[in-house]
Every structure is written in structure tokens, then in C-alpha cells.
Design a protein around this motif. Structure first.
Motif, PDB file in Angstrom:
ATOM      1  N   LEU A  27     -12.181  17.226 -18.272  1.00 35.20           N
ATOM      2  CA  LEU A  27     -12.349  18.549 -17.469  1.00 35.20           C
ATOM      3  C   LEU A  27     -12.874  18.341 -16.148  1.00 35.20           C
ATOM      4  N   ALA A  28     -13.604  17.316 -15.590  1.00 34.75           N
ATOM      5  CA  ALA A  28     -13.940  17.124 -14.346  1.00 34.75           C
ATOM      6  C   ALA A  28     -12.655  16.985 -13.246  1.00 34.75           C
ATOM      7  N   GLU A  29     -11.695  15.770 -14.078  1.00 30.99           N
ATOM      8  CA  GLU A  29     -10.503  15.739 -13.315  1.00 30.99           C
ATOM      9  C   GLU A  29      -9.657  16.804 -13.154  1.00 30.99           C
ATOM     10  N   PHE A  30      -9.695  17.879 -14.045  1.00 33.20           N
ATOM     11  CA  PHE A  30      -8.663  19.007 -13.858  1.00 33.20           C
ATOM     12  C   PHE A  30      -9.291  19.853 -12.952  1.00 33.20           C
ATOM     13  N   ARG A  31     -10.663  19.951 -12.980  1.00 35.02           N
ATOM     14  CA  ARG A  31     -11.286  20.917 -12.004  1.00 35.02           C
ATOM     15  C   ARG A  31     -10.841  20.384 -10.392  1.00 35.02           C
ATOM     16  N   ALA A  32     -11.231  19.147 -10.365  1.00 32.99           N
ATOM     17  CA  ALA A  32     -10.837  18.456  -8.963  1.00 32.99           C
ATOM     18  C   ALA A  32      -9.404  18.605  -8.534  1.00 32.99           C
ATOM     19  N   ALA A  33      -8.474  18.548  -9.537  1.00 35.69           N
ATOM     20  CA  ALA A  33      -7.079  18.753  -9.300  1.00 35.69           C
ATOM     21  C   ALA A  33      -6.890  20.195  -8.957  1.00 35.69           C
ATOM     22  N   ARG A  34      -7.419  21.289  -9.755  1.00 32.06           N
ATOM     23  CA  ARG A  34      -7.275  22.496  -9.289  1.00 32.06           C
ATOM     24  C   ARG A  34      -7.497  23.089  -7.993  1.00 32.06           C
ATOM     25  N   ARG A  35      -8.906  22.528  -7.455  1.00 37.32           N
ATOM     26  CA  ARG A  35      -9.448  22.681  -6.305  1.00 37.32           C
ATOM     27  C   ARG A  35      -8.629  22.230  -5.180  1.00 37.32           C
ATOM     28  N   MET A  36      -7.965  21.187  -5.241  1.00 38.84           N
ATOM     29  CA  MET A  36      -6.986  20.449  -4.323  1.00 38.84           C
ATOM     30  C   MET A  36      -5.766  21.451  -4.055  1.00 38.84           C
ATOM     31  N   THR A  37      -5.370  21.797  -5.189  1.00 41.47           N
ATOM     32  CA  THR A  37      -3.865  22.663  -5.396  1.00 41.47           C
ATOM     33  C   THR A  37      -4.126  23.986  -5.358  1.00 41.47           C
ATOM     34  N   GLY A  38      -5.291  24.772  -5.825  1.00 43.66           N
ATOM     35  CA  GLY A  38      -5.522  26.135  -6.021  1.00 43.66           C
ATOM     36  C   GLY A  38      -4.493  26.563  -7.527  1.00 43.66           C
ATOM     37  N   SER A  39      -3.897  25.738  -7.953  1.00 47.31           N
ATOM     38  CA  SER A  39      -2.941  26.064  -9.115  1.00 47.31           C
ATOM     39  C   SER A  39      -3.828  26.565 -10.146  1.00 47.31           C
ATOM     40  N   VAL A  40      -3.379  27.515 -11.038  1.00 51.72           N
ATOM     41  CA  VAL A  40      -3.983  27.767 -12.437  1.00 51.72           C
ATOM     42  C   VAL A  40      -3.245  26.955 -13.658  1.00 51.72           C
ATOM     43  N   ASP A  41      -2.457  26.374 -13.481  1.00 52.52           N
ATOM     44  CA  ASP A  41      -1.504  25.788 -14.459  1.00 52.52           C
ATOM     45  C   ASP A  41      -2.412  24.951 -15.421  1.00 52.52           C
ATOM     46  N   LEU A  42      -3.357  24.386 -14.938  1.00 56.99           N
ATOM     47  CA  LEU A  42      -4.172  23.501 -16.071  1.00 56.99           C
ATOM     48  C   LEU A  42      -5.282  24.252 -16.592  1.00 56.99           C
ATOM     49  N   TRP A  43      -5.340  25.629 -16.331  1.00 67.28           N
ATOM     50  CA  TRP A  43      -6.370  26.530 -17.006  1.00 67.28           C
ATOM     51  C   TRP A  43      -6.374  26.529 -18.408  1.00 67.28           C
ATOM     52  N   PRO A  44      -5.264  26.447 -19.379  1.00 71.05           N
ATOM     53  CA  PRO A  44      -5.272  26.278 -20.679  1.00 71.05           C
ATOM     54  C   PRO A  44      -5.826  25.057 -21.314  1.00 71.05           C
ATOM     55  N   VAL A  45      -5.585  23.802 -20.599  1.00 71.27           N
ATOM     56  CA  VAL A  45      -5.997  22.738 -20.939  1.00 71.27           C
ATOM     57  C   VAL A  45      -7.520  22.625 -20.542  1.00 71.27           C
ATOM     58  N   MET A  46      -7.932  22.932 -19.509  1.00 74.90           N
ATOM     59  CA  MET A  46      -9.218  23.146 -19.344  1.00 74.90           C
ATOM     60  C   MET A  46     -10.081  23.869 -20.255  1.00 74.90           C
ATOM     61  N   ALA A  47      -9.594  24.950 -20.448  1.00 75.86           N
ATOM     62  CA  ALA A  47     -10.167  25.780 -21.748  1.00 75.86           C
ATOM     63  C   ALA A  47     -10.438  25.097 -23.154  1.00 75.86           C
ATOM     64  N   ASP A  48      -9.396  24.213 -23.212  1.00 73.20           N
ATOM     65  CA  ASP A  48      -9.272  23.323 -24.655  1.00 73.20           C
ATOM     66  C   ASP A  48     -10.342  22.357 -24.426  1.00 73.20           C
ATOM     67  N   CYS A  49     -10.644  21.860 -23.187  1.00 72.50           N
ATOM     68  CA  CYS A  49     -11.577  20.734 -22.926  1.00 72.50           C
ATOM     69  C   CYS A  49     -13.044  21.293 -23.684  1.00 72.50           C
ATOM     70  N   GLU A  50     -13.126  22.644 -23.006  1.00 72.05           N
ATOM     71  CA  GLU A  50     -14.394  23.189 -23.405  1.00 72.05           C
ATOM     72  C   GLU A  50     -14.523  23.414 -25.036  1.00 72.05           C
ATOM     73  N   ARG A  51     -13.615  23.448 -25.798  1.00 75.77           N
ATOM     74  CA  ARG A  51     -13.442  23.395 -27.235  1.00 75.77           C
ATOM     75  C   ARG A  51     -13.882  21.970 -27.635  1.00 75.77           C
ATOM     76  N   GLY A  52     -13.259  20.902 -27.108  1.00 77.87           N
ATOM     77  CA  GLY A  52     -13.395  19.730 -27.205  1.00 77.87           C
ATOM     78  C   GLY A  52     -14.905  19.338 -27.045  1.00 77.87           C
ATOM     79  N   LEU A  53     -15.620  20.002 -26.238  1.00 78.40           N
ATOM     80  CA  LEU A  53     -16.969  19.901 -25.985  1.00 78.40           C
ATOM     81  C   LEU A  53     -17.837  20.711 -26.911  1.00 78.40           C
ATOM     82  N   GLY A  54     -17.233  21.200 -27.894  1.00 80.55           N
ATOM     83  CA  GLY A  54     -17.904  22.082 -28.516  1.00 80.55           C
ATOM     84  C   GLY A  54     -18.644  23.526 -28.033  1.00 80.55           C
ATOM     85  N   ARG A  55     -17.796  23.904 -27.044  1.00 78.51           N
ATOM     86  CA  ARG A  55     -17.927  25.309 -26.555  1.00 78.51           C
ATOM     87  C   ARG A  55     -17.091  26.330 -26.583  1.00 78.51           C
ATOM     88  N   PRO A  56     -16.651  26.676 -28.043  1.00 79.57           N
ATOM     89  CA  PRO A  56     -15.445  27.482 -28.317  1.00 79.57           C
ATOM     90  C   PRO A  56     -15.915  28.615 -27.525  1.00 79.57           C
TER      91      PRO A  56
END
Length: 314
Positions: A84-113
Motif C-alpha cells: 500500500l505504501a508503494e502504491f501510494r508513492a507511485a500514485r503521488r508521482m503520476t497522479g493516476s488512479v489506475d492503482l485505486w482498486p489494488v490499493m483498496a484490496d490492500c486495505e482488505r488484506g490489512l483487515g479493514r474491509p
């Protein structure tokens, strides 16, 4: 980490190559090779892919493609916080939302559905392309199931993309998720129907829909290789077994042995209760009888001879 000789770095996507142009050529080549190894190993050897991603990250942490690759490698190893930290860093650099779904899935993996569901309703979702929106729907349905809201998960997956007969890259996974949710809710008949539809769309084997369908139908697969090995082993055992005279039968099939035994031209009948010693004694008696008869004959001849000699004297 070692790089195979067949990896040149030219295998990476053109967009990633352009991002690496900001680096010195030698460094860019090294980073590119490590990124190629991440892509090559991430499915079959996630740990190996993670190792190469850390090397690339150490060499070029300010390149968005490197941060994204590191995020996916961490995600494949279930290191969700790091991913999640790496995806957030990549999103800040590019401004793209392409990683939004996988970032949300990381929240699931962390027990935060709940956090994943919040992201599913965020404005960023509307900026996603069709594939991204379907992916976000899959994540949201998974979050509902994490919260034991099976009916809500089923409703979440019901969409025009699910009802469409056209096959897209996401179709098999969407149908599979829907079938799995139906099965979890106890709707077996509908689940079987959608597993079958998932099989039709899954041309590259991205799901195990065929196995799930066979399991529901009670079909058991036999490993042909294991069966052949068992047959070979049986043949080896038979080959190593002691060879008989070719006419032997199993013990239970052997006929009772004839207890009549020939001795010279005479036949001696041996009862089952007779022992070998009894048989020998019987033979000795017969032999003794024959000897006595021979001696009597000799004595008779001698007697006749004596009578003849006496007559001559007279």
C-alpha cells in the motif's frame, strides 16, 4: 541478485523505458533488468520477484514504475502494508488512479474491509476505465464477504458486465466471483450455472472454475502419470518374484496329493496317518521277506546236493 544472460532489459514496456531515461544509461539498464525479473517471477516465484524489486527500488526509488513494481511484488507476498505504501508513492508521482482498486484490496488484506468499501464509493472510481471499474466491483464484493454480507456481495457483482455475453479480459474472473458468492450463500444450482459460464470465458486458465465445476458434479480426476507409475511398479514386483515351473497353482487351488507311492514294481499304499518312518519299516519288511525266501531256496539246493552225493556212495 544474479541476472540471467538472456535478460537484456529491452523486454520491459516502452512507457517504463521512457521513465528510466531520466537515469544514467548503465543504471537504467540495471534497473530495467531487475524489473524484467520481477515480471518474470511474480506468478511462479513471488519471493524471488520481491528480491529483485528491492534491488530496483534501491537503485531508483524516485521512478514511479519502480515503486509500482515493488508494490505488486510486496502484494504478491501478502505484505499488504508495504504494498500500500508503494502504491501510494507511485500514485503521488503520476497522479493516476489506475492503482485505486489494488490499493483498496490492500486495505482488505490489512483487515479493514470498511475502508475498502469507502474507496469503492470514492470519486476516483469514476475515473477508472472499464477494466478498473470491474476490478473495483470485485474488491467491493470481497469486502462485503469479509463482513459476512453475502447477499450484498451478490448484488454488488450484478452488473451489465456480468450479464453481457461478450468475453472480455475480466469476464472469467467476474463470473467466477459471482458463482463463488452464490455457492457461499447456499444457492448451489445458480452457482453451478455461473461456474460453467466462467469456464466458457476462461480461455487462459486464470481461474480454477473447471475444477470447481467438476467438484460440484462429483467428478474425481485421476493423475494419469501416477497411475502409469503404479502399473510400472506392479510389473517390476511381478518381474522380481521367484519363477515357478510354469504349472504351479495358488495354494488354495492345488489338488490333494496322491498318497499312492510306487516302489519298484510293487505298490505300497500309504495312509494319511503313516509317517515316513512307517513307510521305511514296511519297505524293510518286504526286503527281509525276499531275503528269507532266497536263503530257503539255497538251503533246498544244498540239501538236494547232499542227497545226491549220499546216493553215489551207495
Amino acid at each position: 541478485m544474479p541476472i540471467p544472460e538472456d535478460v537484456t532489459g529491452e523486454e520491459i514496456d516502452k512507457d517504463v523505458r521512457q521513465e528510466l531515461q531520466s537515469l544514467p544509461k548503465t543504471l537504467a539498464d540495471d534497473v530495467a533488468k531487475n524489473l524484467v525479473m520481477v515480471a518474470r517471477l511474480i506468478d511462479e516465484d513471488p519471493e524471488g520477484a520481491y528480491g529483485y524489486s528491492r534491488v530496483a527500488l534501491r537503485l531508483a526509488s524516485r521512478v514511479a514504475a519502480v515503486r509500482e513494481a515493488a508494490g505488486f511484488a510486496a502484494y504478491a507476498n501478502q505484505k499488504y502494508s508495504e504494498a500500500l505504501a508503494e502504491f501510494r508513492a507511485a500514485r503521488r508521482m503520476t497522479g493516476s488512479v489506475d492503482l485505486w482498486p489494488v490499493m483498496a484490496d490492500c486495505e482488505r488484506g490489512l483487515g479493514r474491509p470498511e475502508k475498502a468499501l469507502d474507496m469503492a464509493g470514492a470519486p476516483e472510481v469514476h475515473k477508472l476505465d472499464k477494466a478498473g471499474q470491474v476490478e473495483m466491483r470485485l474488491v467491493a464484493a470481497g469486502a462485503r464477504r469479509d463482513m459476512e454480507q453475502l447477499d450484498a456481495a451478490i448484488v454488488t457483482l450484478q452488473s451489465p458486465e456480468l450479464a453481457s455475453n461478450s468475453v472480455q479480459p475480466w469476464t472469467a474472473r467476474l463470473r467466477y466471483a459471482y458463482a463463488d458468492a452464490l455457492l457461499a450463500a447456499g444457492r448451489d444450482g445458480e452457482a453451478r450455472e455461473w461456474f460453467a459460464k466462467a469456464v466458457e470465458a476462461d480461455k487462459d486458465g486464470s481461474t480454477d472454475a473447471s475444477d470447481r465445476l467438476a467438484e460440484m458434479d462429483g467428478v474425481e480426476f485421476v493423475d494419469a502419470l501416477v497411475e502409469v507409475e503404479d502399473q510400472d511398479e506392479q510389473r517390476d514386483v511381478q518381474k522380481d518374484a521367484p519363477e515357478g515351473d510354469g504349472d504351479s497353482l495358488p495354494v488354495e487351488d492345488v489338488e490333494p496329493r496322491d498318497l499312492t507311492t510306487a516302489v519298484d514294481e510293487d505298490v505300497v499304499v500309504v495312509e494319511e496317518s503313516d509317517t515316513p518312518e512307517d513307510v521305511a519299516d514296511s519297505a524293510d519288511v518286504e526286503e527281509g521277506k525276499d531275503s528269507a525266501d532266497a536263503e530257503d531256496a539255497e538251503d533246498a539246493e544244498d540239501s538236494e546236493g547232499d542227497v545226491g552225493r549220499e546216493a553215489d556212495k551207495d
